[in-house]
Design a protein around this motif. Structure first.
Motif, PDB file in Angstrom:
ATOM      1  N   ALA A 110       0.812  -1.217   0.000  1.00  0.00           N
ATOM      2  CA  ALA A 110       0.000   0.000   0.000  1.00  0.00           C
ATOM      3  C   ALA A 110       0.846   1.269   0.000  1.00  0.00           C
ATOM      4  CB  ALA A 110      -0.941  -0.001   1.194  1.00  0.00           C
ATOM      5  N   LYS A 111       2.119   1.155   0.238  1.00  0.00           N
ATOM      6  CA  LYS A 111       2.978   2.333   0.295  1.00  0.00           C
ATOM      7  C   LYS A 111       3.795   2.524  -0.984  1.00  0.00           C
ATOM      8  CE  LYS A 111       3.266   2.140   5.241  1.00  0.00           C
ATOM      9  NZ  LYS A 111       2.819   3.302   5.918  1.00  0.00           N
ATOM     10  N   SER A 112       3.578   1.696  -1.972  1.00  0.00           N
ATOM     11  CA  SER A 112       4.372   1.788  -3.195  1.00  0.00           C
ATOM     12  C   SER A 112       3.772   2.777  -4.184  1.00  0.00           C
ATOM     13  CB  SER A 112       4.467   0.410  -3.860  1.00  0.00           C
ATOM     14  OG  SER A 112       3.207   0.031  -4.383  1.00  0.00           O
ATOM     15  N   ARG A 113       4.615   3.266  -5.085  1.00  0.00           N
ATOM     16  CA  ARG A 113       4.137   4.151  -6.157  1.00  0.00           C
ATOM     17  C   ARG A 113       3.204   3.400  -7.088  1.00  0.00           C
ATOM     18  NH1 ARG A 113       8.574   7.107  -9.310  1.00  0.00           N
ATOM     19  NH2 ARG A 113       6.748   8.082 -10.206  1.00  0.00           N
ATOM     20  N   LEU A 114       3.462   2.115  -7.268  1.00  0.00           N
ATOM     21  CA  LEU A 114       2.598   1.311  -8.123  1.00  0.00           C
ATOM     22  C   LEU A 114       1.193   1.262  -7.543  1.00  0.00           C
ATOM     23  CD1 LEU A 114       2.123  -0.528 -10.537  1.00  0.00           C
ATOM     24  CD2 LEU A 114       2.973  -2.427  -9.145  1.00  0.00           C
ATOM     25  N   ASP A 115       1.082   1.035  -6.239  1.00  0.00           N
ATOM     26  CA  ASP A 115      -0.231   0.981  -5.607  1.00  0.00           C
ATOM     27  C   ASP A 115      -0.950   2.323  -5.733  1.00  0.00           C
ATOM     28  OD1 ASP A 115      -2.228  -0.452  -3.888  1.00  0.00           O
ATOM     29  OD2 ASP A 115      -1.788   1.278  -2.608  1.00  0.00           O
ATOM     30  N   GLU A 116      -0.213   3.393  -5.582  1.00  0.00           N
ATOM     31  CA  GLU A 116      -0.798   4.727  -5.734  1.00  0.00           C
ATOM     32  C   GLU A 116      -1.422   4.889  -7.129  1.00  0.00           C
ATOM     33  OE1 GLU A 116       1.122   9.124  -6.239  1.00  0.00           O
ATOM     34  OE2 GLU A 116       1.898   7.903  -4.603  1.00  0.00           O
ATOM     35  N   ASN A 117      -0.719   4.411  -8.152  1.00  0.00           N
ATOM     36  CA  ASN A 117      -1.216   4.517  -9.522  1.00  0.00           C
ATOM     37  C   ASN A 117      -2.381   3.566  -9.784  1.00  0.00           C
ATOM     38  OD1 ASN A 117       0.533   6.513 -10.965  1.00  0.00           O
ATOM     39  ND2 ASN A 117       2.089   5.188 -10.077  1.00  0.00           N
ATOM     40  N   LEU A 118      -2.316   2.371  -9.240  1.00  0.00           N
ATOM     41  CA  LEU A 118      -3.431   1.435  -9.408  1.00  0.00           C
ATOM     42  C   LEU A 118      -4.675   1.946  -8.693  1.00  0.00           C
ATOM     43  CD1 LEU A 118      -1.704  -2.067  -9.135  1.00  0.00           C
ATOM     44  CD2 LEU A 118      -2.214  -0.708 -11.181  1.00  0.00           C
ATOM     45  N   ASN A 119      -4.495   2.571  -7.528  1.00  0.00           N
ATOM     46  CA  ASN A 119      -5.630   3.163  -6.817  1.00  0.00           C
ATOM     47  C   ASN A 119      -6.229   4.324  -7.602  1.00  0.00           C
ATOM     48  OD1 ASN A 119      -5.912   1.515  -4.565  1.00  0.00           O
ATOM     49  ND2 ASN A 119      -4.316   2.609  -3.451  1.00  0.00           N
ATOM     50  N   TYR A 120      -5.387   5.070  -8.260  1.00  0.00           N
ATOM     51  CA  TYR A 120      -5.858   6.174  -9.098  1.00  0.00           C
ATOM     52  C   TYR A 120      -6.788   5.638 -10.194  1.00  0.00           C
ATOM     53  CZ  TYR A 120      -5.648  10.294 -12.118  1.00  0.00           C
ATOM     54  OH  TYR A 120      -5.964  11.380 -12.893  1.00  0.00           O
ATOM     55  N   ILE A 121      -6.373   4.568 -10.847  1.00  0.00           N
ATOM     56  CA  ILE A 121      -7.207   3.952 -11.877  1.00  0.00           C
ATOM     57  C   ILE A 121      -8.497   3.426 -11.241  1.00  0.00           C
ATOM     58  CG2 ILE A 121      -7.394   2.044 -13.520  1.00  0.00           C
ATOM     59  CD1 ILE A 121      -4.345   2.360 -13.968  1.00  0.00           C
ATOM     60  N   HIS A 122      -8.362   2.738 -10.123  1.00  0.00           N
ATOM     61  CA  HIS A 122      -9.532   2.181  -9.431  1.00  0.00           C
ATOM     62  C   HIS A 122     -10.534   3.272  -9.041  1.00  0.00           C
ATOM     63  CE1 HIS A 122     -11.950  -0.199  -6.688  1.00  0.00           C
ATOM     64  NE2 HIS A 122     -11.740   0.725  -5.774  1.00  0.00           N
ATOM     65  N   ASN A 123     -10.032   4.380  -8.519  1.00  0.00           N
ATOM     66  CA  ASN A 123     -10.907   5.451  -8.060  1.00  0.00           C
ATOM     67  C   ASN A 123     -11.654   6.140  -9.203  1.00  0.00           C
ATOM     68  OD1 ASN A 123     -10.195   4.965  -5.410  1.00  0.00           O
ATOM     69  ND2 ASN A 123      -8.598   6.519  -5.401  1.00  0.00           N
ATOM     70  N   HIS A 124     -11.146   6.027 -10.415  1.00  0.00           N
ATOM     71  CA  HIS A 124     -11.769   6.658 -11.579  1.00  0.00           C
ATOM     72  C   HIS A 124     -12.377   5.616 -12.533  1.00  0.00           C
ATOM     73  CE1 HIS A 124      -9.084   9.808 -10.108  1.00  0.00           C
ATOM     74  NE2 HIS A 124     -10.001  10.625 -10.572  1.00  0.00           N
ATOM     75  N   TRP A 125     -12.543   4.411 -12.048  1.00  0.00           N
ATOM     76  CA  TRP A 125     -12.962   3.300 -12.901  1.00  0.00           C
ATOM     77  C   TRP A 125     -14.288   3.549 -13.611  1.00  0.00           C
ATOM     78  CZ3 TRP A 125     -10.272  -0.132 -15.164  1.00  0.00           C
ATOM     79  CH2 TRP A 125     -10.891  -1.221 -15.773  1.00  0.00           C
ATOM     80  N   ASP A 126     -15.279   4.054 -12.903  1.00  0.00           N
ATOM     81  CA  ASP A 126     -16.588   4.282 -13.529  1.00  0.00           C
ATOM     82  C   ASP A 126     -16.471   5.251 -14.705  1.00  0.00           C
ATOM     83  OD1 ASP A 126     -17.801   2.546 -11.781  1.00  0.00           O
ATOM     84  OD2 ASP A 126     -18.520   4.122 -10.431  1.00  0.00           O
ATOM     85  N   GLY A 127     -15.759   6.330 -14.514  1.00  0.00           N
ATOM     86  CA  GLY A 127     -15.570   7.303 -15.589  1.00  0.00           C
ATOM     87  C   GLY A 127     -14.806   6.722 -16.761  1.00  0.00           C
ATOM     88  N   MET A 128     -13.893   5.827 -16.463  1.00  0.00           N
ATOM     89  CA  MET A 128     -13.101   5.220 -17.529  1.00  0.00           C
ATOM     90  C   MET A 128     -13.946   4.328 -18.428  1.00  0.00           C
ATOM     91  SD  MET A 128      -9.568   4.370 -15.510  1.00  0.00           S
ATOM     92  CE  MET A 128      -8.860   3.494 -16.869  1.00  0.00           C
ATOM     93  N   GLN A 129     -15.067   3.865 -17.934  1.00  0.00           N
ATOM     94  CA  GLN A 129     -15.908   2.972 -18.730  1.00  0.00           C
ATOM     95  C   GLN A 129     -16.969   3.720 -19.538  1.00  0.00           C
ATOM     96  OE1 GLN A 129     -16.801  -0.975 -16.959  1.00  0.00           O
ATOM     97  NE2 GLN A 129     -16.241   0.076 -15.069  1.00  0.00           N
TER      98      GLN A 129
END
Length: 160
Positions: A81-100
């Motif tokens: 949860a402290k990695s930059r990768l997780d930060e970026n994956l969470n960013y995608i997750h948090n905007h998932w509805d809009g992305m679809q």
């Protein structure tokens, strides 16, 4: 105004590319590969009618997006949860509805790149407009620039 589906994918993609270049993360590489697959479908259907584009998206891109969402959920549970990768994956997750959003309407572009490319010359030349010398001059310049770019988008010759 018709919304765009994946403007945040561009932001996420840039950040994930940085993570991949720095760390060689296979998960970041996988996200980039999956996004590239989705964009490849969009390249294939560019220029067709909105109805045809929606049909192709439902048949070809919807399964890719769904698989990407499932994969994303699994990865988010496995990555620190402290990695930059997780930060970026969470960013995608948090905007998932809009992305679809682009999967629901054939008129919607997958991203806002076209609009960004159209306004780039205006943004680059705004320093040149400082000579307007007055708020009204700047407002007039903004209106004219908007009119010219709107004409271009709609295939009208603005200077004719």
């Amino acid at each position: 105004m018709i919304p765009f589906g994946w403007p945040i994918a561009g932001h996420a993609r840039r950040k994930l590319k940085e993570v991949f270049d720095r760390d060689g993360s296979q998960a970041a590489a996988e996200v980039l590969r999956r996004i590239a697959e989705i964009y490849a479908v969009e390249a294939d259907i560019r220029g067709v009618s909105p109805g045809q584009r929606l049909s192709a998206r439902k048949k070809r891109n919807a399964p890719l997006v769904a698989a990407f969402g499932d994969w994303l959920q699994v990865q988010r549970r496995q990555i620190s949860a402290k990695s930059r990768l997780d930060e970026n994956l969470n960013y995608i997750h948090n905007h998932w509805d809009g992305m679809q959003t682009f999967l629901t309407d054939g008129r919607i572009e997958i991203d806002n790149n076209r609009a960004k490319n159209l306004i780039r010359p205006i943004a680059l030349s705004r320093k040149n407009a400082l000579f307007a010398g007055h708020d009204e001059g700047g407002t007039a310049w903004g209106r004219i620039a908007s009119l010219i770019e709107t004409c271009k988008i709609n295939n009208f010759e603005p200077f004719a």
